[in-house]
Design an enzyme around this catalytic site. Sequence first.
Site, mmCIF file in Angstrom:
data_model
loop_
_atom_site.group_PDB
_atom_site.id
_atom_site.type_symbol
_atom_site.label_atom_id
_atom_site.label_comp_id
_atom_site.label_asym_id
_atom_site.label_seq_id
_atom_site.Cartn_x
_atom_site.Cartn_y
_atom_site.Cartn_z
ATOM 1 N N THR A 93 -45.472 -27.688 -11.671
ATOM 2 C CA THR A 93 -44.045 -27.541 -11.362
ATOM 3 C C THR A 93 -43.518 -28.654 -10.469
ATOM 4 O O THR A 93 -42.329 -28.688 -10.175
ATOM 5 C CB THR A 93 -43.764 -26.196 -10.682
ATOM 6 O OG1 THR A 93 -44.481 -26.129 -9.449
ATOM 7 C CG2 THR A 93 -44.133 -25.031 -11.584
ATOM 8 N N PRO A 153 -43.339 -24.732 -3.988
ATOM 9 C CA PRO A 153 -44.107 -25.834 -3.412
ATOM 10 C C PRO A 153 -43.282 -26.674 -2.433
ATOM 11 O O PRO A 153 -43.793 -27.103 -1.400
ATOM 12 C CB PRO A 153 -44.529 -26.663 -4.624
ATOM 13 C CG PRO A 153 -44.482 -25.724 -5.769
ATOM 14 C CD PRO A 153 -43.368 -24.772 -5.458
ATOM 15 N N LEU A 193 -42.689 -30.741 -7.052
ATOM 16 C CA LEU A 193 -42.230 -30.237 -5.751
ATOM 17 C C LEU A 193 -40.889 -29.541 -5.930
ATOM 18 O O LEU A 193 -39.842 -30.029 -5.510
ATOM 19 C CB LEU A 193 -42.126 -31.369 -4.722
ATOM 20 C CG LEU A 193 -43.439 -31.869 -4.157
ATOM 21 C CD1 LEU A 193 -43.196 -32.894 -3.056
ATOM 22 C CD2 LEU A 193 -44.290 -30.751 -3.626
ATOM 23 N N HIS A 194 -40.932 -28.401 -6.579
ATOM 24 C CA HIS A 194 -39.735 -27.594 -6.802
ATOM 25 C C HIS A 194 -39.951 -26.210 -6.208
ATOM 26 O O HIS A 194 -41.067 -25.713 -6.159
ATOM 27 C CB HIS A 194 -39.447 -27.470 -8.302
ATOM 28 C CG HIS A 194 -39.215 -28.796 -8.955
ATOM 29 N ND1 HIS A 194 -38.047 -29.496 -8.786
ATOM 30 C CD2 HIS A 194 -40.012 -29.560 -9.728
ATOM 31 C CE1 HIS A 194 -38.135 -30.626 -9.464
ATOM 32 N NE2 HIS A 194 -39.313 -30.703 -10.039
ATOM 33 N N ALA A 195 -38.884 -25.583 -5.762
ATOM 34 C CA ALA A 195 -38.866 -24.204 -5.249
ATOM 35 C C ALA A 195 -39.992 -23.907 -4.257
ATOM 36 O O ALA A 195 -39.976 -24.401 -3.150
ATOM 37 C CB ALA A 195 -38.839 -23.216 -6.397
#
Length: 90
Positions: A12, A18, A14-16
């Site tokens: 994913t 993380p 570096l989204h949401a």
Amino acid sequence: MVKGTTVIKNKTGLHARPASDFVQAAGKFSSSITIRRVDEEDDEANAKSIIFLLSLGLCQGEEVKITAKGDDEQEAVDALIALIDSGFGE
């Protein structure tokens, strides 16, 4: 000033969640910390700001540079690189 590079490993990027984990880890250090893509000198974000970090849109496979300046700069760079290298537990 200490710098280090690593590659985003988790699917994913570096989204949401993380990104939230990354910002929380960066906030534990007193040093000024930035993150950017290795190949883009002008696109740098404050590593302690979720908004700025998310604006980078960092994806799996991208190489990033983390820079820290301050009393705990080496510890900050080492910890944040280790966090990215861990894949955020994914």
